[in-house]
Write a protein that holds these residues in place. Structure first.
Motif, PDB file in Angstrom:
ATOM      1  N   SER A  90       0.995  -1.173   0.010  1.00 31.16           N
ATOM      2  CA  SER A  90       0.026   0.007  -0.091  1.00 31.16           C
ATOM      3  C   SER A  90       0.835   1.232  -0.065  1.00 31.16           C
ATOM      4  CB  SER A  90      -0.862   0.176   1.336  1.00 31.16           C
ATOM      5  OG  SER A  90      -0.149   0.166   2.427  1.00 31.16           O
ATOM      6  N   LYS A  91       0.291   2.366  -0.532  1.00 31.38           N
ATOM      7  CA  LYS A  91       0.828   3.601  -0.464  1.00 31.38           C
ATOM      8  C   LYS A  91       0.673   4.428   0.725  1.00 31.38           C
ATOM      9  CE  LYS A  91      -0.557   4.725  -4.728  1.00 31.38           C
ATOM     10  NZ  LYS A  91      -1.122   3.131  -5.328  1.00 31.38           N
ATOM     11  N   ILE A  92       1.845   4.600   1.566  1.00 28.17           N
ATOM     12  CA  ILE A  92       1.495   5.432   2.754  1.00 28.17           C
ATOM     13  C   ILE A  92       1.818   7.015   2.605  1.00 28.17           C
ATOM     14  CG2 ILE A  92       1.995   5.562   5.298  1.00 28.17           C
ATOM     15  CD1 ILE A  92       0.858   2.944   4.369  1.00 28.17           C
ATOM     16  N   PHE A  93       0.882   7.823   2.464  1.00 27.23           N
ATOM     17  CA  PHE A  93       0.901   9.256   2.022  1.00 27.23           C
ATOM     18  C   PHE A  93       1.264  10.286   3.334  1.00 27.23           C
ATOM     19  CE2 PHE A  93      -0.920   7.732  -1.593  1.00 27.23           C
ATOM     20  CZ  PHE A  93      -0.137   8.536  -2.740  1.00 27.23           C
ATOM     21  N   PHE A  94       1.998  11.502   3.212  1.00 25.63           N
ATOM     22  CA  PHE A  94       2.324  12.321   4.188  1.00 25.63           C
ATOM     23  C   PHE A  94       1.777  13.749   3.684  1.00 25.63           C
ATOM     24  CE2 PHE A  94       5.518   9.001   4.817  1.00 25.63           C
ATOM     25  CZ  PHE A  94       5.531   8.687   6.105  1.00 25.63           C
ATOM     26  N   ASN A  95       0.438  13.969   4.051  1.00 25.74           N
ATOM     27  CA  ASN A  95      -0.236  15.035   3.749  1.00 25.74           C
ATOM     28  C   ASN A  95      -0.188  16.336   4.533  1.00 25.74           C
ATOM     29  OD1 ASN A  95      -2.151  14.254   5.223  1.00 25.74           O
ATOM     30  ND2 ASN A  95      -3.157  12.809   3.448  1.00 25.74           N
ATOM     31  N   GLY A  96      -0.120  16.058   5.883  1.00 27.59           N
ATOM     32  CA  GLY A  96      -0.134  17.196   6.680  1.00 27.59           C
ATOM     33  C   GLY A  96      -1.256  17.742   6.702  1.00 27.59           C
ATOM     34  N   ILE A  97      -2.354  17.149   6.665  1.00 26.92           N
ATOM     35  CA  ILE A  97      -3.726  17.888   6.889  1.00 26.92           C
ATOM     36  C   ILE A  97      -4.461  17.243   8.070  1.00 26.92           C
ATOM     37  CG2 ILE A  97      -5.966  17.940   5.665  1.00 26.92           C
ATOM     38  CD1 ILE A  97      -4.610  17.325   2.995  1.00 26.92           C
ATOM     39  N   GLY A  98      -5.024  18.188   8.702  1.00 27.60           N
ATOM     40  CA  GLY A  98      -5.827  17.665   9.795  1.00 27.60           C
ATOM     41  C   GLY A  98      -5.341  18.424  11.232  1.00 27.60           C
TER      42      GLY A  98
END
Length: 657
Positions: A428-436
């Motif tokens: 799976s792809k683990i994203f770092f979006n810094g949202i929330g």
């Protein structure tokens, strides 16, 4: 003359006028005044049909010669002495480089003249190279199973990168031929092992260092015989030696390692059974299997350096892009993907619209780049053509390293995905979006501390002892370190009340050489002072590693006892005192947070790194409040130091990727 014949003649004339010049002709045109020299070699091998392969080989070299060059100048010559001194001096590489800089001034590549091969290589040089290469390929029994294509790519080339040219084949042949002349083996790996062992017996064990004159080009073969320098420098000599004796080899390389800001390279070799071997840092030559051969290094891609250009890739990139990133420009696009050979976590990466910030813009290009981080930057390490549905598929990826996808926007990269990594197990792809959400974070280092683990582990089993005699007979044990320290200064409580002591020491655990950077003793928060005492003796008799280094106030120096056991360092106090606390610093690479250093935290965004704040450290940690949750972060030290790396926070702990 009938109309059909006129039409046929017109078609021939139009076709003749529109035919593009061949690759050979384009190269000869670029050679300018040197065209005559190159044509001499072509003509030499065009007279006798028996030389047909040699004619094909010189055409192969000339067609792919454009983009190869070397440098010439006084500064280049002067700084060769650095690599020679590395071999013959016991001083640190940094000390040697400082001495060379004081003698010659700082190395300045801009003062050197760039010599393009097409414009400068003469016929004599090319003919000698071709003749010696063919002699090795045809005459040695271990070389005869290699194909002509393998010969052209991995034996014939007279250079690898942008090193200065030399007559290395003749010199190395004369020097090492006595070692192999009587061999009847058909196994090139057996011969390579003999050559490798002979080289080390002549030149000594390779001395590896990443310290190098800034911007110094690839090391020339003759200087690389000193077997000192970076992985590329060591590979330069070993490739030349093996090719001299007709052994297929080249450089396999990782453009950027995961959790590091630089790549790595080593030499691959191929035997008569089409099996692959490798030597890293000119270490023993070993078979590439699932457990060795740089498989365990964090990486995304592994490439193999060729002499020839990736012509189809070059054409596609030129058609799609107005500006091509330097990593994939024509001169350097000379490699094949060999990731499957070195991967433990091989997968394909498919990026769809749901993985992207926005739908891919075909108005920019139909090319997407896969990028990896290096310091406060992202570098392209692979590319692909986007399909009609806006999906970008990257084949043969080794999972686990940090990545993001970008397109070219003019001459800059425009990010079209958040940073992510591919999970090694479930893919799976683990994203770092810094949202929330926001979170408060505590930071203890600016770089991955994996390299410090050996030194941290040497603290485990260390003992704090106190006594009232200098020989520490019947000493009291006040504390035993049972855990690996995770920060610059680890404080432990060791209340000796009601006893008071005249002598206090740290005694290293068996097998640790008493490696320690700093030790301080306290009584009721008062730092104790006195005469520094310890076990004399230092590694390689280097006085800077004596026991006094553990009490000189610097966390950059360390005690390194010359024996695995028996090292200790402590204080003879002016008066007996209670011992209530000990503060210890492990030997380290200077990547911990340090008091009084100036730091700046950066947070990733769709448009690149954004500053989150700058502050001076008051202790060996930093606290930042209201940091975006699940964001990719970077901590820069503005005071000094170079090693810094992207990280994220997981369960309150920094994880460097």
């Amino acid at each position: 003359m009938n109309l059909r014949f006129l039409f046929f003649l017109l078609v021939i004339l139009i076709s003749a006028c529109s035919t593009k010049p061949s690759r050979l002709e384009l190269a000869l045109q670029k050679a300018g005044k040197n065209r005559t020299e190159l044509e001499k070699v072509i003509n030499k091998y065009s007279e006798d049909p028996i030389d047909s392969l040699k004619r094909r080989s010189v055409i192969f070299l000339i067609e792919n010669m454009d983009g190869y060059f070397s440098y010439e100048g006084k500064s280049m010559s002067d700084y060769k002495n650095y690599f020679k001194c590395l071999r013959h001096s016991n001083q640190t590489p940094e000390t040697i480089l400082d001495s060379i800089s004081n003698l010659y001034g700082f190395f300045d590549l801009n003062k050197s003249k760039k010599l393009y091969d097409l414009e400068t290589v003469d016929s004599t040089f090319l003919v000698e190279n071709i003749e010696l290469a063919f002699t090795a390929w045809k005459n040695f029994p271990w070389s005869k199973n290699y194909s002509f294509g393998e010969f052209c790519e991995y034996i014939l080339p007279y250079r690898v990168e942008n090193e200065s040219l030399s007559d290395w084949r003749k010199l190395l042949y004369n020097e090492y031929y006595p070692m192999v002349k009587s061999l009847k083996s058909k196994d090139p790996i057996e011969v390579a092992m003999i050559l490798r062992d002979s080289a080390i017996s002549r030149n000594g064990v390779p001395r590896f260092t990443m310290t190098r004159p800034a911007n110094y080009p690839s090391l020339d073969v003759l200087t690389s015989r000193s077997l000192a320098g970076t992985c590329d420098d060591l590979a330069q000599f070993s490739m030349a030696l093996f090719r001299t004796f007709g052994i297929v080899c080249s450089k396999d390389f990782i453009p950027l390692q995961g959790a590091e800001n630089f790549g790595h390279s080593w030499v691959f070799l191929k035997n008569h059974k089409q099996e692959f071997f490798h030597t890293d840092f000119f270490d023993p030559i070993i078979y590439i299997t699932e457990t060795v051969g740089n498989r365990t290094i964090m990486k995304t891609k592994v490439y193999r350096r060729k002499f020839s250009k990736n012509w189809e890739d070059i054409e596609m990139l030129k058609n799609e892009l107005d500006f091509i990133p330097s990593e994939f420009q024509e001169g350097g696009l000379r490699f094949e993907d060999v990731t499957p050979l070195y991967s433990n976590n091989l997968t394909d990466l498919n990026m769809t619209n749901k993985d992207l910030y926005e739908k891919i813009s075909f108005s920019q290009s139909k090319i997407a780049f896969l990028c990896a981080p290096a310091w406060l930057d992202w570098k392209p390490i692979a590319w692909t053509k986007i399909d009609e549905d806006g999906n970008a598929s990257f084949k043969n990826i080794d999972a686990g390293s940090l990545l993001r996808v970008a397109q070219m926007d003019g001459e800059t990269l425009k990010f079209i995905s958040a940073p992510f990594f591919i999970h090694k197990q479930n893919r799976s792809k683990i994203f770092f979006n810094g949202i929330g959400e926001k979170e408060n974070i505590s930071l203890y280092s600016k770089f991955n501390l994996d390299r410090d683990r050996w030194a941290q582990d040497r603290i485990i089993g260390g003992i704090i002892e106190a006594a009232n005699n200098r020989t520490f007979e019947k000493a009291d044990t006040l504390y035993i370190f049972k855990k690996r320290p995770f920060r610059l200064s680890t404080e432990v409580i060791c209340n000796s009340s009601p006893n008071k002591y005249k002598y206090i020491r740290y005694k290293g655990a068996p097998g640790t050489h008493c490696n320690i950077a700093e030790i301080a003793f306290f009584s009721n928060d008062k730092r104790l002072s006195g005469k520094v005492i310890g076990q004399p003796g230092s590694w390689n008799n280097n006085e800077s590693f004596n026991y006094t280094a553990a009490m000189d106030g610097s966390t950059l120096t360390a005690y390194d006892f010359n024996q695995p056991d028996g090292g200790w360092v402590g204080l003879e106090l002016s008066e007996k005192s209670e011992i209530t606390k000990v503060q210890l610093t492990p030997r380290n690479y200077d990547n911990y947070i340090k008091p009084d250093n100036d730091y700046e935290l950066f947070v990733d965004s769709p448009h690149g790194w954004k500053s989150f704040g700058r502050k001076k450290a008051r202790a060996d940690s930093l606290v930042f409040q209201n940091v975006p949750y699940n964001a990719l972060l970077y901590l820069k030290n503005h005071t000094y130091g170079r090693d810094e790396r992207v990280f994220y926070i997981e369960n309150g702990i920094q994880v460097f990727k």
